[in-house]
Scaffold this motif. Structure first.
Motif, short mmCIF file in Angstrom:
data_model
loop_
_atom_site.label_atom_id
_atom_site.label_comp_id
_atom_site.label_asym_id
_atom_site.label_seq_id
_atom_site.Cartn_x
_atom_site.Cartn_y
_atom_site.Cartn_z
N ALA A 21 2.49 30.87 43.69
CA ALA A 21 1.53 30.34 44.66
C ALA A 21 2.20 29.30 45.54
N PHE A 22 1.94 29.37 46.83
CA PHE A 22 2.36 28.35 47.79
C PHE A 22 1.09 27.63 48.21
N ARG A 23 1.04 26.33 48.02
CA ARG A 23 -0.17 25.58 48.36
C ARG A 23 0.19 24.20 48.85
N HIS A 24 -0.75 23.58 49.53
CA HIS A 24 -0.50 22.24 50.06
C HIS A 24 -0.45 21.21 48.93
N VAL A 25 -1.47 21.16 48.08
CA VAL A 25 -1.53 20.18 47.00
C VAL A 25 -1.31 20.89 45.68
N ALA A 26 -0.40 20.34 44.87
CA ALA A 26 -0.13 20.91 43.54
C ALA A 26 -1.39 20.86 42.68
N THR A 27 -1.54 21.88 41.85
CA THR A 27 -2.67 21.94 40.93
C THR A 27 -2.12 22.17 39.53
N GLU A 28 -2.99 22.38 38.60
CA GLU A 28 -2.55 22.68 37.24
C GLU A 28 -2.15 24.14 37.08
N ALA A 29 -2.50 24.97 38.05
CA ALA A 29 -2.12 26.38 38.01
C ALA A 29 -0.65 26.50 38.43
N VAL A 30 0.12 27.21 37.67
CA VAL A 30 1.54 27.37 37.97
C VAL A 30 1.91 28.83 37.79
N PRO A 31 2.98 29.35 38.30
CA PRO A 31 4.05 28.70 39.07
C PRO A 31 3.64 28.47 40.52
N GLU A 32 4.18 27.40 41.11
CA GLU A 32 3.79 27.05 42.46
C GLU A 32 4.86 26.26 43.21
N VAL A 33 4.74 26.30 44.53
CA VAL A 33 5.52 25.48 45.45
C VAL A 33 4.49 24.71 46.27
N SER A 34 4.64 23.39 46.35
CA SER A 34 3.69 22.57 47.10
C SER A 34 4.42 21.44 47.81
N ARG A 73 7.61 7.90 40.17
CA ARG A 73 6.98 7.20 39.04
C ARG A 73 5.46 7.10 39.20
N ALA A 74 4.93 7.45 40.36
CA ALA A 74 3.49 7.38 40.60
C ALA A 74 2.75 8.39 39.71
N ALA A 75 1.57 8.00 39.29
CA ALA A 75 0.78 8.81 38.35
C ALA A 75 0.61 10.28 38.76
N PRO A 76 0.28 10.58 40.02
CA PRO A 76 0.07 12.00 40.34
C PRO A 76 1.31 12.85 40.06
N LEU A 77 2.49 12.36 40.41
CA LEU A 77 3.71 13.15 40.20
C LEU A 77 4.11 13.16 38.73
N ALA A 78 4.04 12.03 38.09
CA ALA A 78 4.41 11.96 36.67
C ALA A 78 3.52 12.87 35.83
N GLY A 79 2.24 12.99 36.23
CA GLY A 79 1.32 13.85 35.50
C GLY A 79 1.50 15.33 35.75
N LEU A 80 2.07 15.69 36.89
CA LEU A 80 2.25 17.11 37.24
C LEU A 80 3.54 17.70 36.68
#
Length: 101
Positions: A21-34, A73-80
């Motif tokens: 999946a190619f998407r603007h915002v990363a989600t929990e669904a993978v594999p993806e490029v965002s 180190r920001a939460a959104p990236l560290a969590g993804l």
């Protein structure tokens, strides 16, 4: 970001090519490029744009001059990103480091 609809752009939540999946915002669904978060790493006092890569996801850096970027180190990236993720720093010389957490 989606292109302006008035100039022929279309708004899509994502675009798929097979399982990827190619998407603007990363989600929990993978594999993806965002891209939305546009990661960056601070090393030796200097911030550098970077790609973040793990076994299921790639998050792209900002390529324009007006996008600030988000520290890895920001939460959104560290969590993804999964353990073992790599940061590929851009610039005159590409550099691969473990993703700073």
């Amino acid at each position: 970001d989606p292109g302006p609809v008035e100039t022929g752009g279309t708004l899509r939540a994502d675009w798929r090519r097979g399982a990827l999946a190619f998407r603007h915002v990363a989600t929990e669904a993978v594999p993806e490029v965002s891209a939305h978060y546009h990661p960056k790493v601070r090393i030796a006092g200097t911030a550098r744009r970077c790609f973040l890569i793990d076994d299921t996801r790639v998050i792209l850096p900002a390529f324009g001059a007006y996008t600030g970027g988000l520290d890895t180190r920001a939460a959104p990236l560290a969590g993804l990103m999964r353990p073992g993720a790599l940061a590929v720093l851009t610039g005159p010389r590409a550099r691969v480091v473990p993703m700073p957490r």
